[in-house]
Design an enzyme around this catalytic site. Structure first.
Site, PDB file in Angstrom:
ATOM      1  N   GLU A 112       0.856  -1.196   0.000  1.00 13.96           N
ATOM      2  CA  GLU A 112       0.000   0.000   0.000  1.00 13.96           C
ATOM      3  C   GLU A 112       0.889   1.242   0.000  1.00 13.96           C
ATOM      4  O   GLU A 112       2.022   1.177   0.479  1.00 13.96           O
ATOM      5  CB  GLU A 112      -0.837   0.057   1.305  1.00 13.96           C
ATOM      6  CG  GLU A 112      -1.769  -1.089   1.516  1.00 13.96           C
ATOM      7  CD  GLU A 112      -2.382  -1.078   2.929  1.00 13.96           C
ATOM      8  OE1 GLU A 112      -2.272  -0.055   3.646  1.00 13.96           O
ATOM      9  OE2 GLU A 112      -2.958  -2.107   3.297  1.00 13.96           O
ATOM     10  N   LYS A 114       2.262   4.671   1.530  1.00 20.17           N
ATOM     11  CA  LYS A 114       2.339   5.164   2.917  1.00 20.17           C
ATOM     12  C   LYS A 114       1.915   6.634   2.891  1.00 20.17           C
ATOM     13  O   LYS A 114       2.623   7.492   2.350  1.00 20.17           O
ATOM     14  CB  LYS A 114       3.768   5.014   3.449  1.00 20.17           C
ATOM     15  CG  LYS A 114       3.917   5.450   4.894  1.00 20.17           C
ATOM     16  CD  LYS A 114       5.199   4.913   5.460  1.00 20.17           C
ATOM     17  CE  LYS A 114       5.681   5.531   6.742  1.00 20.17           C
ATOM     18  NZ  LYS A 114       4.909   6.464   7.453  1.00 20.17           N
ATOM     19  N   ASP A 116       1.332  10.275   4.019  1.00 20.65           N
ATOM     20  CA  ASP A 116       2.046  11.129   4.966  1.00 20.65           C
ATOM     21  C   ASP A 116       1.071  12.090   5.637  1.00 20.65           C
ATOM     22  O   ASP A 116       0.983  13.262   5.311  1.00 20.65           O
ATOM     23  CB  ASP A 116       3.138  11.910   4.216  1.00 20.65           C
ATOM     24  CG  ASP A 116       4.157  12.481   5.170  1.00 20.65           C
ATOM     25  OD1 ASP A 116       4.124  12.115   6.367  1.00 20.65           O
ATOM     26  OD2 ASP A 116       4.972  13.302   4.738  1.00 20.65           O
ATOM     27  N   TYR A 216      -7.025   2.146   6.721  1.00 22.01           N
ATOM     28  CA  TYR A 216      -6.297   0.944   6.297  1.00 22.01           C
ATOM     29  C   TYR A 216      -6.344  -0.197   7.319  1.00 22.01           C
ATOM     30  O   TYR A 216      -5.844  -1.273   7.038  1.00 22.01           O
ATOM     31  CB  TYR A 216      -4.831   1.261   5.946  1.00 22.01           C
ATOM     32  CG  TYR A 216      -4.124   2.195   6.922  1.00 22.01           C
ATOM     33  CD1 TYR A 216      -3.810   1.783   8.202  1.00 22.01           C
ATOM     34  CD2 TYR A 216      -3.784   3.486   6.533  1.00 22.01           C
ATOM     35  CE1 TYR A 216      -3.181   2.647   9.085  1.00 22.01           C
ATOM     36  CE2 TYR A 216      -3.142   4.343   7.410  1.00 22.01           C
ATOM     37  CZ  TYR A 216      -2.844   3.927   8.688  1.00 22.01           C
ATOM     38  OH  TYR A 216      -2.229   4.768   9.563  1.00 22.01           O
ATOM     39  N   LYS A 301      10.728   3.733   2.763  1.00 26.58           N
ATOM     40  CA  LYS A 301      10.560   5.185   2.606  1.00 26.58           C
ATOM     41  C   LYS A 301      11.252   5.716   1.354  1.00 26.58           C
ATOM     42  O   LYS A 301      12.296   5.214   0.940  1.00 26.58           O
ATOM     43  CB  LYS A 301      11.171   5.891   3.826  1.00 26.58           C
ATOM     44  CG  LYS A 301      10.507   5.533   5.155  1.00 26.58           C
ATOM     45  CD  LYS A 301       9.402   6.498   5.426  1.00 26.58           C
ATOM     46  CE  LYS A 301       9.337   6.946   6.809  1.00 26.58           C
ATOM     47  NZ  LYS A 301       9.668   8.057   7.397  1.00 26.58           N
ATOM     48  N   CYS A 395      11.257  40.615 -23.394  1.00 22.58           N
ATOM     49  CA  CYS A 395      10.907  40.482 -21.970  1.00 22.58           C
ATOM     50  C   CYS A 395       9.488  39.928 -21.853  1.00 22.58           C
ATOM     51  O   CYS A 395       8.553  40.509 -22.410  1.00 22.58           O
ATOM     52  CB  CYS A 395      11.014  41.835 -21.275  1.00 22.58           C
ATOM     53  SG  CYS A 395      10.357  41.792 -19.611  1.00 22.58           S
ATOM     54  N   CYS A 398       7.157  42.810 -20.187  1.00 20.16           N
ATOM     55  CA  CYS A 398       6.822  44.095 -20.813  1.00 20.16           C
ATOM     56  C   CYS A 398       7.022  44.088 -22.322  1.00 20.16           C
ATOM     57  O   CYS A 398       6.739  45.079 -22.983  1.00 20.16           O
ATOM     58  CB  CYS A 398       7.636  45.215 -20.166  1.00 20.16           C
ATOM     59  SG  CYS A 398       9.372  45.188 -20.638  1.00 20.16           S
ATOM     60  N   CYS A 411      16.224  42.326 -19.434  1.00 19.67           N
ATOM     61  CA  CYS A 411      15.276  43.249 -20.070  1.00 19.67           C
ATOM     62  C   CYS A 411      15.871  44.651 -19.990  1.00 19.67           C
ATOM     63  O   CYS A 411      16.320  45.086 -18.927  1.00 19.67           O
ATOM     64  CB  CYS A 411      13.935  43.192 -19.339  1.00 19.67           C
ATOM     65  SG  CYS A 411      12.847  44.566 -19.723  1.00 19.67           S
ATOM     66  N   CYS A 417       9.468  48.599 -17.299  1.00 17.75           N
ATOM     67  CA  CYS A 417       9.044  47.201 -17.154  1.00 17.75           C
ATOM     68  C   CYS A 417       8.410  47.011 -15.775  1.00 17.75           C
ATOM     69  O   CYS A 417       9.052  47.247 -14.743  1.00 17.75           O
ATOM     70  CB  CYS A 417      10.249  46.268 -17.310  1.00 17.75           C
ATOM     71  SG  CYS A 417       9.855  44.549 -16.989  1.00 17.75           S
TER      72      CYS A 417
HETATM   73  S1  IVH Z   1      -0.311   0.395   8.886  1.00 17.85           S
HETATM   74  C1  IVH Z   1       1.521  -0.458  13.297  1.00 17.85           C
HETATM   75  N1  IVH Z   1      -0.618   1.477   6.567  1.00 17.85           N
HETATM   76  O1  IVH Z   1       2.694   5.383   8.975  1.00 17.85           O
HETATM   77  C2  IVH Z   1       1.130   0.668  12.459  1.00 17.85           C
HETATM   78  N2  IVH Z   1       0.293   2.805   8.292  1.00 17.85           N
HETATM   79  O2  IVH Z   1       5.365   5.425  10.120  1.00 17.85           O
HETATM   80  C3  IVH Z   1       0.392   0.121  11.312  1.00 17.85           C
HETATM   81  N3  IVH Z   1       0.762   5.110   7.645  1.00 17.85           N
HETATM   82  O3  IVH Z   1       1.755   5.164  12.313  1.00 17.85           O
HETATM   83  C4  IVH Z   1       0.041   1.151  10.405  1.00 17.85           C
HETATM   84  N4  IVH Z   1       0.078   4.926   5.571  1.00 17.85           N
HETATM   85  O4  IVH Z   1       0.303   6.549  10.729  1.00 17.85           O
HETATM   86  C5  IVH Z   1      -0.204   1.649   7.826  1.00 17.85           C
HETATM   87  N5  IVH Z   1      -0.984   2.299   4.448  1.00 17.85           N
HETATM   88  C6  IVH Z   1      -0.578   2.487   5.699  1.00 17.85           C
HETATM   89  C7  IVH Z   1      -0.079   3.726   6.157  1.00 17.85           C
HETATM   90  C8  IVH Z   1       0.339   3.830   7.468  1.00 17.85           C
HETATM   91  C9  IVH Z   1       0.587   5.740   6.488  1.00 17.85           C
HETATM   92  C10 IVH Z   1       1.350   5.715   8.852  1.00 17.85           C
HETATM   93  C11 IVH Z   1       0.717   5.357  10.157  1.00 17.85           C
HETATM   94  C12 IVH Z   1       1.849   4.808  10.986  1.00 17.85           C
HETATM   95  C13 IVH Z   1       3.014   5.432  10.336  1.00 17.85           C
HETATM   96  C14 IVH Z   1       4.303   4.721  10.622  1.00 17.85           C
END
Ligand code: IVH
Length: 684
Positions: A112, A114, A116, A216, A301, A395, A398, A411, A417
């Protein structure tokens, strides 16, 4: 100190650092370090703790204490974190470790993105939404039930659900909403902005922010796998991220990472990597977790320094000095915790050299505070018929003629200008210059558009013109803001000479050169008169290739003689003062101001304001050190001897200057006399 004590001390130090950054991050939403740097601190703690299992086997060492302003909410099950990997080897290690642990040859992994954002938990009882909490320290979070309830599309009732069900996910702000919300650059990235928006004591404030979420996890359901969990969450009416992939191979896991990394820029939300999860919930259960993270999941990451994104457009900005600077407008991408939407392209040559074209997929680098740069173009993803970027031949602001000066394109319409005029006004009012609070780019463009401020002196006569103009009728202006602005302008009528010189925005005159000039000429009139003489002097600096070789005595010599003032500065001043428009502007402007002379804190010194020239070799100290001492005593150092010179300090083998000084009647000091004058003990 024993080894253990030393380790414990290191650990305490790391933990203190983490707590400090946690408060900045979670409570103040103002992080000072990037996520990667933070992760590195945490990684070090985990590494040390792993060496001391008997002490740290059960404690949760890292996490943020819940914000005291909110009611506390204890989690039914701890909200753990994720183990991180930053390279392919880390992913490989994860996969082989779980295979070994479970004694299995093949394990299904659900991949999946991640997200942010910030994690949340929501509890439903018999289908009714009853409570939502943030992660907090993993055990106790902040109760944000009312805030979460305001999020658009967040289900308050789940059809056909009995008993207790917990849903977990991530709350975020879309990149486009972030840019709208963050006009004042309050937040470094969408996640901080989302945290700031969610953690409002008044839920009405949260309601006004366009927060979104993805779920999730589901606790309390009958599902057997993570894939089923995601499907069920969708069926219950929650938002679930559409990108996912089920695989049993390392190749499949890395492929997902690369695909997501490549399409990251097309998503309107921030992701900072991918998450791999053992799909089978029974196996997840068998793997269990450490005190920090489940063994069944891994976050891979993205790089904190590089990212791939799409270059939407190249636009060419015109600055206050008229230089045409190309800038890349990018699909926003998060690099090391900062959402990057622009990158510098420097100049025409850089675009040619790297063959950068609109629509290209580019690799961006962002390191430290440096403006993000384009490292290279991913040529494989370019369509065949994409045309080369054509740099404007006039430019873009202008339509004026442009001139090429080495790598720069400029210019030539300096006084008409709009971009140059607005740029100069902006520089004049900026913090290091006149520091007129409330007169930023937006207001300057507004006044310029109405014809109320067309050049710098108009700022100080704005009040008169406003008497005939009802500003309060304009959007964004009220009695109070007008009064504040006029007061700010009034309060800046008195200014130091160095700031004044800097504010004029003359090419190459930054703060350092402005200070050198102010210190040398002391008063505005002295500077102004000298500059006028410079530009009317018959010997034009502008026509001279190498000023150093110039023998004819000109007024420019005096300027060039000032220690630290070079050819470019001198030429630029000459050019500025040779234009009638600038002279009129200066006269109009100074009529409104009181310019304070450069004040020296060495006014009691015999060397104060004295012009000194060095010649020959010094025995006791280097020329550099002697200059620094002389300056500290208020002297002005020049390299050119003239009748204005007060002292010639003559070391060994003094050369032609010695003779010239004698002819001009300039006082000559030998090194010992000089050291006596500056109170330095002379010891051989
Ligand atoms: S599973 C045990 N799935 O990433 C934690 N976390 O750096 C299981 N996060 O605290 C989380 N996308 O806030 C999971 N697809 C995803 C996620 C996800 C973002 C975050 C979550 C977690 C943090 C860890």
């Amino acid at each position: 100190m024993t080894d253990l004590e030393r380790i414990m001390e290191k650990l305490t130090k790391l933990r203190n650092q983490i707590s400090y950054h946690d408060v900045l991050y979670h409570q103040k939403n103002k992080p000072e370090i990037t996520d990667a740097e933070y992760d590195e601190l945490k990684r070090k703690v985990v590494e040390i703790e792993a060496q001391l299992p008997e002490i740290y086997a059960t404690q949760d060492s890292v996490g943020a204490a819940p914000d005291e302003r909110f009611s506390k909410a204890k989690h039914q099950e701890p909200m753990l974190s994720l183990e991180n990997a930053y390279d392919e080897q880390g992913v490989e290690r994860f996969l082989s470790k779980i295979k070994r642990f479970l004694i299995e040859n093949e394990i299904e992994i659900l991949c999946e993105p991640k997200i942010d954002g910030l994690s949340f938990s929501a509890i439903y009882e018999d289908g009714r939404f009853v409570r939502a909490a943030t992660r907090g320290d993993g055990f106790v979070g902040e109760d944000v039930t009312h805030n979460v309830a305001t999020i658009k599309g967040f289900p308050k009732f789940l059809q056909g659900v009995q008993g207790n069900l917990e849903v977990r996910g991530e709350i975020y702000l879309s990149n486009s909403d972030f840019f709208k919300l963050n006009e004042n650059n309050e937040f470094a990235n969408p996640r901080n902005a989302a945290a700031g928006s969610l953690k409002q004591l008044d839920a009405n404030v949260t309601a006004g922010r366009p927060l979104k979420y993805f779920t999730y996890s589901l606790i309390g359901g009958a599902e057997k796998s993570q894939s089923e969990v995601l499907n069920r969450l969708e069926a219950l009416g929650f938002y679930v991220n559409e990108h996912r992939s089920l695989t049993s191979s390392l190749y499949g896991m890395l492929k997902f990472y690369n695909e997501v990394n490549d399409c990251r820029h097309s998503l309107d939300y921030d992701i900072d990597g991918v998450v791999y999860k053992v799909n089978d919930l029974v196996l997840q259960n068998r793997l269990g977790s450490t005190h920090k993270a489940p063994r069944s999941a891994l976050a891979y990451k993205f790089s904190p320094v590089y990212a791939k994104t799409k270059l939407n457009k190249i636009f060419v900005q015109v600055g206050r000095t008229g230089v045409l600077t190309p800038v890349a407008d990018l699909a926003p991408v998060n690099i090391g915790g900062v959402l990057v939407g622009r990158a510098s392209l420097h100049n025409q040559d850089e675009i040619k050299r790297k063959d950068i074209r609109e629509g290209d997929i580019v690799i961006i680098k962002r390191a430290g505070d440096v403006i993000p740069q384009i490292v290279r173009v991913d040529k494989d993803s370019r369509h065949a018929d994409v045309p080369k970027f054509v740099f404007p031949e006039v430019c873009p602001e202008c339509g004026g003629e442009v001139k090429i000066e080495r790598a720069a394109v400029r210019c030539s319409e300096e006084f008409t200008c709009k971009a140059q005029i607005v740029g100069k006004l902006k520089h004049f009012a900026s913090k290091d210059a006149f520091d007129i609070v409330g007169l930023g780019e937006k207001q300057i463009k507004f006044f310029y558009g109405l014809g109320l401020v067309k050049q710098i002196p108009d700022i100080f006569t704005l009040e008169e013109r406003l008497n005939e103009f009802n500003l309060a009728e304009q959007p964004d202006w009220g009695e109070k803001s007008i009064a504040n602005l006029l007061n700010a302008i009034q309060s800046r009528r008195v200014i130091n000479l160095d700031r004044f010189i800097f504010s004029l925005g003359i090419r190459f005159i930054g703060q350092v050169a402005a200070k050198l000039l102010a210190d040398y000429y002391v008063s505005y009139n002295e500077w102004y008169n000298s500059m006028i003489r410079l530009s009317s002097d018959g010997t034009k600096l502008i026509d001279i290739g190498n000023v150093g070789e110039k023998t004819a005595k000109s007024f420019g010599d005096e300027l060039l003689g000032i220690d630290g003032i070079g050819k470019e500065v001198a030429k630029s001043l000459e050019s500025f003062f040779s234009k009638k428009h600038n002279i009129k502007m200066l006269n109009d402007l100074t009529a409104c101001l009181h310019i304070l002379p450069a004040n020296s804190n060495s006014s009691g010194s015999v060397l104060n304001n004295k012009i000194i020239v060095f010649t020959g070799k010094l025995r006791i100290m280097s020329r550099e050190e002697a200059k620094v001492r002389a300056k500290a005593l208020g002297a002005k150092i020049s390299s050119n001897l003239s009748a204005k010179t007060d002292y010639l300090i003559a070391g060994e083998d003094p050369g032609s200057k010695y003779k010239k000084a004698a002819e001009l009647g300039v006082e000559i000091l030998d090194e010992d006399q000089w050291h006596k004058m500056t109170n330095l003990e002379v010891s051989e």
